[in-house]
Design a protein around this motif. Sequence first.
Motif, mmCIF file in Angstrom:
data_model
loop_
_atom_site.group_PDB
_atom_site.id
_atom_site.type_symbol
_atom_site.label_atom_id
_atom_site.label_comp_id
_atom_site.label_asym_id
_atom_site.label_seq_id
_atom_site.Cartn_x
_atom_site.Cartn_y
_atom_site.Cartn_z
ATOM 1 N N PRO A 291 0.818 -1.238 0.000
ATOM 2 C CA PRO A 291 0.000 0.000 0.000
ATOM 3 C C PRO A 291 0.839 1.271 0.000
ATOM 4 O O PRO A 291 0.674 2.155 0.829
ATOM 5 N N ILE A 292 1.772 1.326 -0.912
ATOM 6 C CA ILE A 292 2.590 2.526 -1.113
ATOM 7 C C ILE A 292 3.198 2.414 -2.502
ATOM 8 O O ILE A 292 3.436 1.311 -3.004
ATOM 9 N N GLY A 293 3.400 3.536 -3.162
ATOM 10 C CA GLY A 293 4.019 3.468 -4.475
ATOM 11 C C GLY A 293 3.546 4.554 -5.411
ATOM 12 O O GLY A 293 2.605 5.299 -5.112
ATOM 13 N N ARG B 210 -5.166 1.605 3.821
ATOM 14 C CA ARG B 210 -4.640 2.144 2.564
ATOM 15 C C ARG B 210 -4.875 1.173 1.405
ATOM 16 O O ARG B 210 -4.894 -0.053 1.579
ATOM 17 N N LEU B 211 -5.025 1.734 0.205
ATOM 18 C CA LEU B 211 -5.181 0.959 -1.013
ATOM 19 C C LEU B 211 -3.816 0.459 -1.476
ATOM 20 O O LEU B 211 -2.800 1.123 -1.275
ATOM 21 N N SER B 212 -3.791 -0.700 -2.134
ATOM 22 C CA SER B 212 -2.515 -1.208 -2.635
ATOM 23 C C SER B 212 -2.126 -0.515 -3.934
ATOM 24 O O SER B 212 -2.968 -0.021 -4.685
ATOM 25 N N ASN B 213 -0.835 -0.494 -4.213
ATOM 26 C CA ASN B 213 -0.322 0.123 -5.431
ATOM 27 C C ASN B 213 -0.840 -0.592 -6.679
ATOM 28 O O ASN B 213 -1.104 0.035 -7.709
ATOM 29 N N LEU B 214 -1.009 -1.919 -6.603
ATOM 30 C CA LEU B 214 -1.520 -2.683 -7.744
ATOM 31 C C LEU B 214 -2.941 -2.250 -8.102
ATOM 32 O O LEU B 214 -3.267 -2.034 -9.278
#
Length: 371
Positions: free
Chosen positions: A20-22, A224-228
Motif C-alpha cells: 500500500p505505497i508506491g 490504505r489501497l494497494s499500489n496494484l
Amino acid sequence: MTDSERTALLRAFDSGWVAPIGPEIDAFETEFAERVGVRHAVALSSGTAALHLALLACGVMPGDRVAVSTLTFVASANVIRYVGAHPIFIDSEEASWNIDPQLLREEIREQDAKGTPIRAVIAVDLFGQCADYTRIRNTCNEFGVRLIEDAAEALGAQCNGASAGSFGEIGCFSFNGNKIITTSGGGMLVTNHAALAESVKRWATQSRLPTRHYEHSELGYNYRLSNLLAAIGRAQLARLDETVRRRRQIFDQYVSRLGPLSGIRFMPEAPGNTCSRWLTVALIDESEFGCGRDAVIDALEQQNIESRPTWKPMHLQALYEGATIRGGSVSERIFTEGVCLPSGTSMSDDAVDRVCDVVQATASRLTISNA
C-alpha cells in the motif's frame, strides 16, 4: 475490464511496488482529485473506510448524533456505530430520492433545541445522483454541522457543473466491484483541507509517526489501497466519461421501451443534475402494472436475468430497530416498488432489449390473465 487495466496492472506489478505505497497510488490520488475538482484525495481500502475516517476527521465522538439518509446501503449507517455515535435517519425527497433537505432541517433544529445537537450529516448520492446540496449546506452552515458526502454510487455525476464528491467538507467514494469504476475493492476520501487529508492518511497507515522505529501516539487503521489496485483505478478513471455515457444510454433505452407501459416510473433526474445512472431503477405500481415488483424480479430470474430490489431503508432494518426516523413514507414506497434493472456498462443494446421484452411480456401476460 479492458486491455488498459491489464496493462496498468502489469506495469505496477513489474515495478515491484505491490504494497500500500508506491507511484501508482500517488498518481491515482492526484488524478482523482483533479477529476472531482478538489485539492486532496486519499486512496483507501474501501468506501466504508473512507466514511469511517471522515467521521473521525469531523470529530464525531461516542454519544454524538449523526443524521444520515435512510435509503442507502448499510455501510453509510454502520460507520456511525463504529465511532460510538447514534444514527438519525432522514427520509427521501420525491425530486431526487435523496435525503430530504426540509426534513433534515427540521430534525437538526429540533435536536438543537433539545440540547442534543447533530454533529454531522452523511448525505448519500443515491444511485448516481447528487443530493440538494444548496439547501443541505445552508442548513449545516447555519447550525454548525459538519457535512460528509457519501458519493460511493455517484462518481461521474454532476450538479450545476460541479462534480459529485465536491459538495461536502469531505467526499467519500467506493471502488467496489459493482461501482461505476472499480479497483475490485477500494475507496477514496477527498477534501479541500490539507491538514484533514494528512490526518486521514496517517490514520489509514496505523498512525505510524515518521521516526526510525515504529512509534504510535494515536489509534490507527490498516486502510490504505494497494499500489496494484491503484493502477487499475487509474485506467478505469481514464474511461469514466465513456462509462457514464454508456450508463446513461442504457437508462434512456429502458425509458424508451418501458416508459410507455402503465404503472412504470423511472428514477427522476432532479433539476441541475446530470446523473451517472450507476443503476437504472424503476418503480412498479402493482395497481396499474398488474403485478408487483417481486413478480417482475421473478420473471427476469426465470430467464436467468439478475435484478434486485432497491435498498431497504435503514429504519426498517432489524439492526437499527428503535433508531430515530424523520418521515419514512417516501423511502418505504421506493423500496416496496423499486427494482434495479441490469445496467452494467458492457451490456449490449440487444441485452437491454431482452430485459425489456421480459418485463413487457410479464405485463401482457398478467393483463390477459386478469381479464
